[in-house]
Design a protein around this motif. Sequence first.
Motif, PDB file in Angstrom:
ATOM      1  N   ASP A  17       0.287  21.049  -9.102  1.00 61.40           N
ATOM      2  CA  ASP A  17       1.216  22.193  -9.110  1.00 61.40           C
ATOM      3  C   ASP A  17       1.049  23.079  -7.890  1.00 61.40           C
ATOM      4  O   ASP A  17       1.762  24.071  -7.747  1.00 61.40           O
ATOM      5  N   GLU A  61       1.649  24.487  -4.373  1.00 65.85           N
ATOM      6  CA  GLU A  61       2.824  24.392  -3.494  1.00 65.85           C
ATOM      7  C   GLU A  61       2.434  24.317  -2.019  1.00 65.85           C
ATOM      8  O   GLU A  61       1.410  24.865  -1.614  1.00 65.85           O
ATOM      9  N   SER A  92      17.121  21.595  -4.646  1.00 70.89           N
ATOM     10  CA  SER A  92      16.774  22.156  -5.959  1.00 70.89           C
ATOM     11  C   SER A  92      17.328  21.289  -7.093  1.00 70.89           C
ATOM     12  O   SER A  92      16.699  21.177  -8.154  1.00 70.89           O
ATOM     13  N   ALA A  99      14.820  18.628  -7.514  1.00 71.72           N
ATOM     14  CA  ALA A  99      13.556  19.098  -8.087  1.00 71.72           C
ATOM     15  C   ALA A  99      13.729  19.594  -9.522  1.00 71.72           C
ATOM     16  O   ALA A  99      12.768  19.637 -10.285  1.00 71.72           O
ATOM     17  N   ARG A 108      14.506  22.644 -10.256  1.00 74.84           N
ATOM     18  CA  ARG A 108      14.211  24.078 -10.274  1.00 74.84           C
ATOM     19  C   ARG A 108      14.596  24.657  -8.913  1.00 74.84           C
ATOM     20  O   ARG A 108      14.697  23.915  -7.934  1.00 74.84           O
ATOM     21  N   LEU A 140      14.176  25.968  -5.562  1.00 74.54           N
ATOM     22  CA  LEU A 140      13.113  25.945  -4.563  1.00 74.54           C
ATOM     23  C   LEU A 140      13.291  27.127  -3.603  1.00 74.54           C
ATOM     24  O   LEU A 140      14.414  27.582  -3.389  1.00 74.54           O
ATOM     25  N   VAL A 167       7.290  23.026  -2.092  1.00 75.34           N
ATOM     26  CA  VAL A 167       7.330  22.087  -3.227  1.00 75.34           C
ATOM     27  C   VAL A 167       5.890  21.791  -3.661  1.00 75.34           C
ATOM     28  O   VAL A 167       4.953  22.089  -2.935  1.00 75.34           O
ATOM     29  N   ASP A 199       6.946  18.480  -8.080  1.00 75.24           N
ATOM     30  CA  ASP A 199       8.346  18.531  -7.626  1.00 75.24           C
ATOM     31  C   ASP A 199       8.719  17.225  -6.919  1.00 75.24           C
ATOM     32  O   ASP A 199       9.798  16.671  -7.155  1.00 75.24           O
ATOM     33  N   ASN A 210      18.730  13.494 -12.191  1.00 76.22           N
ATOM     34  CA  ASN A 210      17.405  14.080 -12.405  1.00 76.22           C
ATOM     35  C   ASN A 210      16.966  13.783 -13.839  1.00 76.22           C
ATOM     36  O   ASN A 210      17.628  14.188 -14.793  1.00 76.22           O
TER      37      ASN A 210
END
Length: 334
Positions: free
Chosen positions: A79, A81, A164, A167, A169, A171, A220, A224, A238
């Motif tokens: 997690d 980034e 995004s 991913a 979410r 970004l 990311v 991600d 996705n």
Amino acid sequence: MDHDPLPGDHPETGHVSTGALPPDTDVQALVSAGYERYRHLGEGAVAGYIPALAAASPSAFGVCVAGVGGRLFSAGDADQEFAIESISKLFVFALVCHALGHDQARRKLGVNSTGLPFNSVMAIELNADRTMNPLVNAGAIATTSLVPGTTAEEKFESIVAAMSRFAGRRLVMDGGVYESEAATNDRNRGIAHLLDGYGRMYCDPDLATDVYTRQCSVRVSARDLAVMGATLANGGVNPVTGEQAIETSYCKRVLAVLATAGLYEQSGEWLYDVGLPGKSGVAGGIVTVSPGKGGLGTFSPPLDAAGNSVRGQHITRYLSEALGLNLFASAPFA
Ligand code: GLN
């Protein structure tokens, strides 16, 4: 060679050839085993040419596998980034395929590893900074110049919105990395102007370089990247959000370019070892795609001489073998 439309360009009439990941408990056990196997590896050096990246911790290491069913399996700093860097190139190419169609994108950018004849001596002499494909800087900045939008803000918003969706979410950009890169990227500006002289830049070269620098600075995590890769493995949908991030028929084009050039001059060795399309970034990320099965995201800042994460390459090779992902592997007909 011009191409006539084929059944595979229309997903409802084309057949696909893929299998499935092993059972969930096996996948998690292998992801954890791979993490333990390579976490103490000391090779490689953190990128030094972008000041903000030079401060990264060499011991940071995360891995995540995302299955096309939406299950995630991770170990370590999955997690944490970091800047997406060159991995952004593939998603911006996907966006440009969407905006122009994959044939126009091919015509304007090229999709070969060198673009030179089989016996070219020049191919040995030239470095990769030409618009030969969307994954080396020249072609990548040209790709960014084709992104929908007039101003830098509009183009960048198109890119962030597209990434995004992959991913699952929203970004965001790392302002510190952007400023650090923007202050030191004369080389990329030079490439953009050179291409402009050759008629291979499709908006103002300084604007394209600025947007390119922003896209590289988007943050990311390995998680991600795994989901973004799984989206490309899943016909563009996705697997976590169910949103279509790219048209199904473009996935295979984007992955073909990745297989050719995703790890720069080491793309051939990568394909030989891993047997899957992948893309690396200078902050230490690698995304790898197993079509029909899932995506792998790895993060570890120390890089080899070509700028590819050392631990990331090792663990992806390990997982490709252990999870049975190599696209070129087969068993004799029984
Ligand atoms: N922003 C970096 C550059 O253009 C990206 C390079 C990379 O990730 N390999 O130099």
